[in-house]
Design a protein around this motif. Structure first.
Motif, PDB file in Angstrom:
ATOM      1  N   GLY A 124      74.650  53.866  15.747  1.00  0.00           N
ATOM      2  CA  GLY A 124      73.614  53.371  16.513  1.00  0.00           C
ATOM      3  C   GLY A 124      75.179  53.775  17.797  1.00  0.00           C
ATOM      4  O   GLY A 124      75.616  53.389  18.876  1.00  0.00           O
ATOM      5  N   SER A 125      76.371  54.913  17.066  1.00  0.00           N
ATOM      6  CA  SER A 125      77.397  55.166  17.976  1.00  0.00           C
ATOM      7  C   SER A 125      77.329  56.709  17.868  1.00  0.00           C
ATOM      8  O   SER A 125      77.416  57.513  17.657  1.00  0.00           O
ATOM      9  CB  SER A 125      78.194  54.940  16.966  1.00  0.00           C
ATOM     10  N   PHE A 433      75.288  53.853   1.688  1.00  0.00           N
ATOM     11  CA  PHE A 433      75.012  53.098   0.887  1.00  0.00           C
ATOM     12  C   PHE A 433      74.877  51.706   1.281  1.00  0.00           C
ATOM     13  O   PHE A 433      74.036  51.098   0.489  1.00  0.00           O
ATOM     14  CB  PHE A 433      75.793  53.279  -0.559  1.00  0.00           C
ATOM     15  N   THR A 434      75.844  51.775   2.359  1.00  0.00           N
ATOM     16  CA  THR A 434      75.443  50.326   3.118  1.00  0.00           C
ATOM     17  C   THR A 434      75.787  50.534   4.579  1.00  0.00           C
ATOM     18  O   THR A 434      76.051  51.889   5.122  1.00  0.00           O
ATOM     19  CB  THR A 434      77.328  49.406   2.834  1.00  0.00           C
ATOM     20  N   ARG A 435      75.787  49.301   5.366  1.00  0.00           N
ATOM     21  CA  ARG A 435      75.940  49.507   6.053  1.00  0.00           C
ATOM     22  C   ARG A 435      76.851  47.660   7.126  1.00  0.00           C
ATOM     23  O   ARG A 435      77.058  47.697   8.044  1.00  0.00           O
ATOM     24  CB  ARG A 435      74.402  49.151   7.664  1.00  0.00           C
ATOM     25  N   TRP A 436      77.757  47.632   6.101  1.00  0.00           N
ATOM     26  CA  TRP A 436      78.807  46.428   5.948  1.00  0.00           C
ATOM     27  C   TRP A 436      79.799  46.793   7.321  1.00  0.00           C
ATOM     28  O   TRP A 436      80.389  46.171   7.519  1.00  0.00           O
ATOM     29  CB  TRP A 436      78.623  46.477   4.535  1.00  0.00           C
ATOM     30  N   VAL A 512      72.850  49.871  16.695  1.00  0.00           N
ATOM     31  CA  VAL A 512      71.071  49.573  16.732  1.00  0.00           C
ATOM     32  C   VAL A 512      71.668  51.145  14.776  1.00  0.00           C
ATOM     33  O   VAL A 512      71.570  51.924  15.190  1.00  0.00           O
ATOM     34  CB  VAL A 512      70.074  50.235  17.576  1.00  0.00           C
ATOM     35  N   ASP A 513      70.724  50.669  14.429  1.00  0.00           N
ATOM     36  CA  ASP A 513      70.073  51.513  13.057  1.00  0.00           C
ATOM     37  C   ASP A 513      68.925  51.762  13.593  1.00  0.00           C
ATOM     38  O   ASP A 513      68.316  50.669  12.947  1.00  0.00           O
ATOM     39  CB  ASP A 513      70.915  50.473  11.858  1.00  0.00           C
ATOM     40  N   GLY A 537      70.128  57.395  23.729  1.00  0.00           N
ATOM     41  CA  GLY A 537      70.089  56.866  24.588  1.00  0.00           C
ATOM     42  C   GLY A 537      69.712  55.773  24.351  1.00  0.00           C
ATOM     43  O   GLY A 537      69.098  55.300  23.393  1.00  0.00           O
ATOM     44  N   ALA A 538      68.433  55.040  25.572  1.00  0.00           N
ATOM     45  CA  ALA A 538      67.778  54.299  25.254  1.00  0.00           C
ATOM     46  C   ALA A 538      66.727  53.815  24.715  1.00  0.00           C
ATOM     47  O   ALA A 538      65.908  52.852  23.521  1.00  0.00           O
ATOM     48  CB  ALA A 538      67.109  54.051  26.403  1.00  0.00           C
ATOM     49  N   ASP A 539      66.192  55.040  24.364  1.00  0.00           N
ATOM     50  CA  ASP A 539      65.169  55.102  23.011  1.00  0.00           C
ATOM     51  C   ASP A 539      65.612  55.478  21.459  1.00  0.00           C
ATOM     52  O   ASP A 539      64.659  54.359  20.697  1.00  0.00           O
ATOM     53  CB  ASP A 539      64.867  56.346  23.422  1.00  0.00           C
TER      54      ASP A 539
END
Length: 542
Positions: A124-125, A433-436, A512-513, A537-539
């Motif tokens: 989300g970046s 593999f991770t979102r840590w 946001v993932d 964007g916002a979507d």
């Protein structure tokens, strides 16, 4: 070196060059899509390639003209340390078996075209996505330039273009023509062109190496004689360093450098945009898995190819530029007609990866700079048009690099590109593999790795250059000479982990993932699989 133009070799070279040019333009009609105005079609071949097409495409992508010229040239110049390319291409395939099928699945489900698409969707970046995109473009540009260097080396040995005193335009005209043809059929046919040409390229390379590994040793008196003469050549003192030229067997002091370079290169290879572009063009995750088991056949070829460096020494090849050693060996040892076949293998071996690299760099610009920051509402047709134009600009930039700068500079910038591209590993492979990790921590780790790697490489001198003279330096805290890229990668990971703890402690926004666990194991045709472009964007918030 023979005087004048080698007419027979040139005629054979031109025959194959014209043949692949025709194939390049005809590729636009091969597997013709209903809607050609999308990056899925132009930039990824419709994501439709099966096992063998993908194998030839990846082989043509990874084992380039520069590989053909530079690996044996490294052995010709310094000795067995140049064999590092063999273990690193062995290490890389078990590694990619663990993550490439996952990347294919999530990319197929969300319509990702580039690694930066995935990074943006996962973390989300847009900032992190932009960093990965810019790194990919920067690392790819000198790589494309080196493919043109490979073509130029073959043209020089054949005597085409005149001497160093010839007018620059006349001297470089053959390279300009080759560039123009490459640019034209890439623009017209997209990824289908190198995919089709790769069949010819790899077939020629296998034939040339098979003949060379049998025919040349017979002419030189066998491998015992080759190794004896090569060992004697390495013992000669290099006046520039006042040390032996190289070694037939690396000493203990070279072990760290050899191991870290091989391991770091293995980690970096499939971070390059062109590697991922070829991967995402396949039609299923099973195609990827099968390719990881058969691609090592190229490593066998690479090991035999590397032996040509010893043969060049044993044959008494003397060149001012080490990149000319293998083309000159072919001209000296082979009949003229087969020398032409060998030169065609190298030349076509430059066209295939250069096309894929320019497409990959163009896709990064279009999807992750133009669409994300300049025109978010761009249609698929507009994306395709921009990507085609940027692919031309990328090749023009690489050509300008080759024509205006010393070839050693091009090689050293490609080494620097390897250091840079390795710094995208945590964001890409870690995200599979991770979102840590925290997105800002990944960006901070990337920045530290880039800065350290660039600064350390800047401080490396060589007999011919004061800065950027190599990719190895002293490893902090260990004191051994090692690969700068791997040291920078370790720092990158440490900073990322520490900053992740900090960001989580201060509850910094995580982004946001847009992916789900099932996305990473999805295959083509499964229910719920969608082929839509990534949201922006916002979507992006579901």
């Amino acid at each position: 070196m023979k005087d004048g133009v080698n007419g027979v070799a040139l005629a054979v070279f031109l025959f194959f060059f014209v043949a692949v040019t025709v194939m390049g333009f005809l590729a636009a009609r091969w597997r013709k899509a209903e809607n050609e105005h999308s990056l899925d079609e132009w930039g990824l071949g419709g994501r439709s390639f099966g096992t063998w097409i993908t194998w030839f495409l990846l082989g043509g992508d990874l084992y380039t003209a520069y590989t053909f010229v530079a690996v044996p040239a490294a052995i010709y110049a310094a000795g067995a340390a140049g064999f590092f390319a063999v273990p690193y291409t062995i290490l890389v395939y078990p590694l990619i078996f663990t993550f490439l099928p996952r990347l294919w699945s999530v990319s197929h489900r969300h319509g990702y075209v580039t690694t930066s698409d995935f990074v943006r969707g996962r973390w989300g970046s847009k900032g992190l996505s932009l960093a990965v995109a810019l790194t990919g473009i920067l690392a790819t540009m000198p790589y494309i330039a080196l493919q043109l260097v490979g073509i130029q080396a073959v043209l020089d040995v054949m005597g085409v273009g005149g001497s160093e005193h010839t007018n620059w335009f006349v001297k470089d005209l053959p390279l300009l023509i080759a560039f123009g043809v490459l640019a034209a059929y890439t623009y017209s046919s997209g990824l289908r062109a190198p995919a089709l040409i790769a069949f010819v390229k790899d077939t020629l390379i296998y034939i040339v190496i098979a003949v060379a590994i049998i025919y040349i040793p017979i002419k030189l008196g066998g491998f015992d004689e080759i190794f004896a003469k090569a060992g004697a050549a390495y013992e000669q003192i290099n006046p520039a360093t006042d040390k032996p030229r190289g070694s037939l067997i690396p000493g203990d002091s070279a072990h760290w450098g050899y191991a870290t370079l091989a391991f770091g290169s293995a980690l970096a290879l499939f971070m390059y945009p062109h590697s991922i572009t070829a991967t995402l063009s396949s039609r299923s995750r099973d195609v990827i898995r099968r390719n990881t088991t058969i691609l090592p056949l190229y490593s066998l070829m690479l090991g035999m190819l590397a032996l040509l460096g010893f043969m060049a020494l044993a044959a008494g090849v003397t060149v001012s530029n080490g990149q000319l050693a293998i083309p000159q060996l072919f001209e000296n040892m082979f009949p003229d007609w087969f020398a032409g076949v060998a030169f065609a293998a190298i030349g076509i071996g430059a066209l295939v990866p250069a096309a894929i690299m320019s497409i990959a760099a163009a896709n990064l610009f279009t999807r992750n700079i133009y669409k994300d920051f300049i025109r978010p509402d761009a249609t698929p047709e507009q994306e395709t048009k921009v990507s085609k134009l940027v692919s031309l600009l990328v090749k023009v930039g690489a050509l300008a690099f080759v024509l205006t700068m010393d070839k050693t500079v091009a090689i050293n910038f490609q080494l620097l590109g390897g250091i840079w591209i390795l710094q995208t590993f945590p964001a890409l492979v870690g995200g599979l593999f991770t979102r840590w990790f925290h997105r800002w921590a990944l960006l901070g780790g990337w920045a530290v790795g880039m800065i350290y790697g660039t600064a350390a490489a800047y401080g490396v001198a060589s007999p011919t250059q004061k800065h950027f003279g190599g990719s190895s330096a002293t490893i902090p805290g260990i004191g051994e000479i090692g690969y700068i890229g791997l040291t920078a990668f370790v720092l990158n990971v440490i900073v990322t982990v520490v900053l992740t703890f900090v960001m989580r402690a201060v509850k910094a926004p995580e982004g946001v993932d847009e992916t789900r666990p099932s996305d990473y194991t999805a295959d083509a045709g499964e229910p719920g699989v969608r082929r839509e472009p990534p949201k922006v964007g916002a979507d992006a918030a579901r």
